[in-house]
Design a protein around this motif. Structure first.
Motif, PDB file in Angstrom:
ATOM      1  N   GLU A   1    -112.198-111.494 -25.759  1.00 16.08           N
ATOM      2  CA  GLU A   1    -111.936-110.233 -25.235  1.00 16.08           C
ATOM      3  C   GLU A   1    -110.831-110.419 -24.013  1.00 16.08           C
ATOM      4  N   CYS A   2    -109.975-109.515 -23.677  1.00 14.59           N
ATOM      5  CA  CYS A   2    -109.146-109.523 -22.467  1.00 14.59           C
ATOM      6  C   CYS A   2    -109.036-108.212 -21.832  1.00 14.59           C
ATOM      7  N   MET A   3    -108.782-107.993 -20.277  1.00  9.31           N
ATOM      8  CA  MET A   3    -108.904-106.936 -19.815  1.00  9.31           C
ATOM      9  C   MET A   3    -107.462-106.709 -19.173  1.00  9.31           C
ATOM     10  N   MET A   4    -107.023-105.504 -19.066  1.00  9.18           N
ATOM     11  CA  MET A   4    -105.499-105.157 -18.627  1.00  9.18           C
ATOM     12  C   MET A   4    -105.532-105.520 -17.171  1.00  9.18           C
ATOM     13  N   GLN A   5    -106.740-105.581 -16.320  1.00  3.50           N
ATOM     14  CA  GLN A   5    -106.664-105.735 -14.901  1.00  3.50           C
ATOM     15  C   GLN A   5    -106.599-107.033 -14.692  1.00  3.50           C
ATOM     16  N   ASP A   6    -106.740-108.018 -15.633  1.00  9.98           N
ATOM     17  CA  ASP A   6    -106.784-109.473 -15.253  1.00  9.98           C
ATOM     18  C   ASP A   6    -105.172-109.921 -15.344  1.00  9.98           C
ATOM     19  N   TYR A   7    -104.441-108.986 -15.526  1.00 12.32           N
ATOM     20  CA  TYR A   7    -102.847-109.460 -15.506  1.00 12.32           C
ATOM     21  C   TYR A   7    -102.585-110.365 -14.500  1.00 12.32           C
ATOM     22  N   PRO A   8    -102.959-109.988 -12.943  1.00 11.58           N
ATOM     23  CA  PRO A   8    -102.438-110.932 -11.814  1.00 11.58           C
ATOM     24  C   PRO A   8    -103.125-112.241 -11.902  1.00 11.58           C
ATOM     25  N   LYS A   9    -103.876-112.697 -12.951  1.00 11.80           N
ATOM     26  CA  LYS A   9    -104.595-114.039 -12.763  1.00 11.80           C
ATOM     27  C   LYS A   9    -103.595-115.097 -12.734  1.00 11.80           C
ATOM     28  N   THR A  10    -102.617-114.923 -13.638  1.00 14.85           N
ATOM     29  CA  THR A  10    -101.530-116.140 -13.705  1.00 14.85           C
ATOM     30  C   THR A  10    -100.178-115.777 -12.751  1.00 14.85           C
ATOM     31  N   LEU A  11    -100.350-114.872 -12.010  1.00 13.83           N
ATOM     32  CA  LEU A  11     -99.345-114.721 -11.140  1.00 13.83           C
ATOM     33  C   LEU A  11     -98.871-115.713 -10.194  1.00 13.83           C
TER      34      LEU A  11
ATOM     35  N   ARG B   1    -112.701-111.348 -46.715  1.00 15.52           N
ATOM     36  CA  ARG B   1    -111.962-110.881 -45.162  1.00 15.52           C
ATOM     37  C   ARG B   1    -112.771-111.555 -43.961  1.00 15.52           C
ATOM     38  N   ILE B   2    -111.750-111.581 -43.299  1.00 20.02           N
ATOM     39  CA  ILE B   2    -112.566-112.265 -41.792  1.00 20.02           C
ATOM     40  C   ILE B   2    -112.978-110.911 -41.166  1.00 20.02           C
ATOM     41  N   GLN B   3    -114.260-111.173 -40.363  1.00 13.69           N
ATOM     42  CA  GLN B   3    -114.544-109.957 -39.515  1.00 13.69           C
ATOM     43  C   GLN B   3    -113.793-110.021 -38.283  1.00 13.69           C
ATOM     44  N   THR B   4    -113.477-108.768 -37.824  1.00 15.71           N
ATOM     45  CA  THR B   4    -112.828-108.518 -36.800  1.00 15.71           C
ATOM     46  C   THR B   4    -113.397-107.545 -35.859  1.00 15.71           C
ATOM     47  N   LYS B   5    -113.214-107.597 -34.560  1.00 12.79           N
ATOM     48  CA  LYS B   5    -113.582-106.659 -33.738  1.00 12.79           C
ATOM     49  C   LYS B   5    -112.534-106.424 -32.350  1.00 12.79           C
ATOM     50  N   PRO B   6    -112.527-105.285 -31.714  1.00 15.44           N
ATOM     51  CA  PRO B   6    -111.504-105.037 -30.581  1.00 15.44           C
ATOM     52  C   PRO B   6    -111.487-106.171 -29.630  1.00 15.44           C
ATOM     53  N   HIS B   7    -110.412-106.539 -29.081  1.00 16.54           N
ATOM     54  CA  HIS B   7    -109.920-107.648 -28.328  1.00 16.54           C
ATOM     55  C   HIS B   7    -109.912-107.162 -26.737  1.00 16.54           C
ATOM     56  N   GLY B   8    -109.761-105.764 -26.337  1.00 17.06           N
ATOM     57  CA  GLY B   8    -109.856-105.348 -25.258  1.00 17.06           C
ATOM     58  C   GLY B   8    -108.579-104.610 -24.766  1.00 17.06           C
ATOM     59  N   HIS B   9    -108.453-103.884 -23.662  1.00 13.22           N
ATOM     60  CA  HIS B   9    -107.300-103.296 -23.363  1.00 13.22           C
ATOM     61  C   HIS B   9    -106.341-104.149 -22.781  1.00 13.22           C
ATOM     62  N   GLY B  10    -106.601-105.403 -22.490  1.00 13.64           N
ATOM     63  CA  GLY B  10    -105.577-106.356 -21.998  1.00 13.64           C
ATOM     64  C   GLY B  10    -104.389-106.527 -23.086  1.00 13.64           C
ATOM     65  N   ASP B  11    -104.612-106.286 -24.274  1.00 10.45           N
ATOM     66  CA  ASP B  11    -103.729-106.418 -25.507  1.00 10.45           C
ATOM     67  C   ASP B  11    -102.398-105.441 -24.839  1.00 10.45           C
ATOM     68  N   VAL B  12    -102.513-104.609 -23.968  1.00  7.72           N
ATOM     69  CA  VAL B  12    -101.442-103.743 -23.824  1.00  7.72           C
ATOM     70  C   VAL B  12    -100.101-104.599 -23.233  1.00  7.72           C
ATOM     71  N   HIS B  13    -100.542-105.657 -22.558  1.00 11.29           N
ATOM     72  CA  HIS B  13     -99.332-106.463 -22.112  1.00 11.29           C
ATOM     73  C   HIS B  13     -98.344-107.119 -23.335  1.00 11.29           C
ATOM     74  N   SER B  14     -99.076-107.893 -24.123  1.00 10.94           N
ATOM     75  CA  SER B  14     -98.573-108.542 -25.198  1.00 10.94           C
ATOM     76  C   SER B  14     -97.844-107.530 -25.840  1.00 10.94           C
ATOM     77  N   LEU B  15     -98.331-106.372 -26.300  1.00 11.68           N
ATOM     78  CA  LEU B  15     -97.605-105.389 -27.062  1.00 11.68           C
ATOM     79  C   LEU B  15     -96.617-104.897 -26.564  1.00 11.68           C
ATOM     80  N   LEU B  16     -96.366-104.623 -25.257  1.00 10.96           N
ATOM     81  CA  LEU B  16     -95.193-104.068 -24.766  1.00 10.96           C
ATOM     82  C   LEU B  16     -94.234-105.186 -24.647  1.00 10.96           C
ATOM     83  N   TYR B  17     -94.635-106.392 -24.425  1.00 11.29           N
ATOM     84  CA  TYR B  17     -93.644-107.534 -24.518  1.00 11.29           C
ATOM     85  C   TYR B  17     -93.190-107.792 -26.105  1.00 11.29           C
ATOM     86  N   SER B  18     -93.957-107.662 -26.967  1.00 10.73           N
ATOM     87  CA  SER B  18     -93.460-108.153 -28.426  1.00 10.73           C
ATOM     88  C   SER B  18     -92.956-107.018 -29.118  1.00 10.73           C
TER      89      SER B  18
END
Ligand code: UTP
Length: 482
Positions: free
Chosen positions: A406-416, A239-256
């Motif tokens: 890790e990624c954070m929800m509030q970093d969304y505007p970084k690519t705008l 098994r690969i060890q895993t850890k949380p990726h952060g609340h930034g995942d919310v964007h890709s989940l809403l999309y996918s």
């Protein structure tokens, strides 16, 4: 001659499906052959080997661009971290434009009315996948009572607030209104089943079950070194060890998941993101939504006045030498050095208002769905990530323990693009922000003048806000009672 990891894998190909063989090739190409070195001959542990690839398949499909993209990004970010690269190289900070509101004055009331009217075109997203390690509570945070008089838990309070907003918004429409404001809750393996239980055992706190959707975020692979070799679990070499990726995942989940597309097609206009334990937030939501709709903000970050150097991120405009510019949260420990390095010798200091000119980010966002959908179609929902390895020593060659991106929800505007309309709405903290994040012992150690963010301070803030609102709102009924 000793067999290589490649030989070991070749010997085992017969037990794998064609899809699993493809994943194995990808791992070899990405220089991850150490994962197979210990594999025995076919016939031994075959189920475990297949389960290993089931996990690889899941890690691959839940990350935009797959595991290869994850490993590639990890190598780049680990190299930047090792070389101490300044993420703000070439950027100059300035104060962005936004709206500063005073509770119950005419301006506030106008925005509030506009927000209530608009609420029937909104969808809410609660990010509730966090472990809450700082709080040290062993249940899920949304099940905690927000105050101890009624013992209303956070989730009940949130759902009832959304339903109240739905009713109030519909009452402003002429003719029939069938609005059902949707609620998405992002969970994780740590919180999912207990969130489902809480909803089901309480009949969804009065919301229609079809109005609520849970999206579970997956964890990401851990990394053992600067070459982004994937980590195996200490107790299970399959098994690969895993850890949380952060609340930034919310964007890709809403999309996918297609949820965002459904909302867009249904004519909804706003998505409001919020966190698991802020009992005050809904007092600030209508006016903030009013600001979004009136000022046509694509991104509106809710904020509170921030004392200079206070331990809360500052909303900042960053302009690059090459002309690029973005409005983004800058962590408090980065803001002061950034200001000093870019022509503000005093760094982060209060203005004549007694507060820093950079408002304090409370991580509640309002996004306009049209431009949001456009951006996610371009990026697949991927958010700029970061890595924070704890190095063994100053050579930065080995880690104390495995790390991950890790990624954070509030970093969304970084690519705008620069044309994006990104602003903020500031409200007093007594009205908008009292999260429950810290256990009592740690809260007691919070430096004087900084908020405790404990269960007690969160509860007291609710009573205080209710009292202040009653006192400030000019109400003939109240005058009569008094
Ligand atoms: P916090 O900063 O409170 O982090 O998250 P946390 O992980 O819950 O708590 P600590 O740091 O372990 O003490 C802010 C919000 O983001 C959610 C949390 O549930 C909370 O609403 N969150 C955090 C996620 O949904 N997923 C994550 O991976 C992390």
């Amino acid at each position: 001659m000793a067999s290589t990891a490649g030989d070991v894998l070749r010997n085992n190909l017969s037990i794998l499906s064609p899809d699993q063989v493809e994943l194995a090739n990808m791992l070899i190409e990405m220089e991850q052959s150490h994962l197979f070195e210990h594999w025995p001959e076919p016939g031994i542990d075959d189920d475990e080997k297949r389960a290993f690839f089931d996990q690889i398949q899941k890690l691959n499909s839940s990350y935009p661009g797959g595991l290869a993209a994850y490993i590639k990004t990890a190598r780049e970010l680990l190299a930047d971290s090792k070389s101490g690269k300044n993420p703000f190289e070439g950027f100059t900070p300035s104060v962005p434009s936004g709206e500063v509101l005073t509770f119950a004055d005419d301006n506030f009331l106008q925005y509030e009315a506009a927000g209530v009217r608009e609420a029937r075109k909104a969808a809410f997203v609660l990010v509730a996948g966090g472990l809450g390690e700082r709080l040290g509570y062993n249940g899920i945070k949304v099940a905690l009572p927000s105050e101890s008089i009624t013992r209303t838990c956070f989730l009940q309070h949130y759902i009832e607030s959304i339903l109240a907003l739905q009713d109030a918004s519909c009452r402003l429409v002429e003719g029939e209104c069938h609005a059902e404001i949707p609620l998405v809750i992002m969970t994780s393996d740590d919180t999912h089943s207990r969130t489902v239980d809480l909803l089901e055992s309480n009949s969804y706190f009065g919301m229609k079950p079809t109005q609520v959707k849970l999206l579970k975020q997956e964890k990401v692979a851990c990394l053992i070194d600067n070459d982004a070799h994937l980590a195996l679990e200490p107790n299970n070499k399959y098994r690969i060890q895993t850890k949380p990726h952060g609340h930034g995942d919310v964007h890709s989940l809403l999309y996918s998941s297609g949820v965002l597309k459904n909302w867009h097609e249904a004519g909804l206009r706003w998505v409001l993101f919020f966190q698991d334990t802020n009992g005050l937030l809904f007092k600030a939501i209508p006016a903030s939504l009013g600001v979004s709709t009136t000022k046509q903000y694509h991104v509106n970050s809710l904020a509170v006045p921030r004392k200079a150097k206070e331990a809360i991120g500052g909303i900042t405009r960053l302009t690059h030498k090459d002309g690029r510019s973005m409005v983004i949260n800058v962590e408090y420990n980065q803001l002061d050095p950034l200001l000093r390095a870019t022509g503000y010798p005093d760094g982060d200091v209060n203005s004549e208002s007694g507060y820093s000119p950079f408002p304090g980010n409370i991580n509640q966002l309002i996004l306009e769905i049209g431009p949001y959908m456009e951006e996610l179609t371009r990026t697949g929902g991927a958010i700029k990530e970061f890595v924070n390895p704890k190095y063994k020593d100053s050579t930065k060659t080995a880690f104390k323990s495995s790390t991950r991106l890790e990624c954070m929800m509030q970093d969304y505007p970084k690519t705008l693009p620069p044309s994006a309309r990104v602003g903020f709405t500031v409200m007093d903290a007594w009205l908008a922000y009292a999260p429950v994040k810290n256990n009592p012992e740690d809260a007691a150690k919070v430096p004087k003048g900084n908020p405790y963010h404990s269960a007690t301070s969160g509860e007291m803030a609710i009573y205080r806000a209710n009292s202040l609102i009653l006192r400030k709102v000019h109400s003939p009924v109240l005058e009569f009672i008094v």
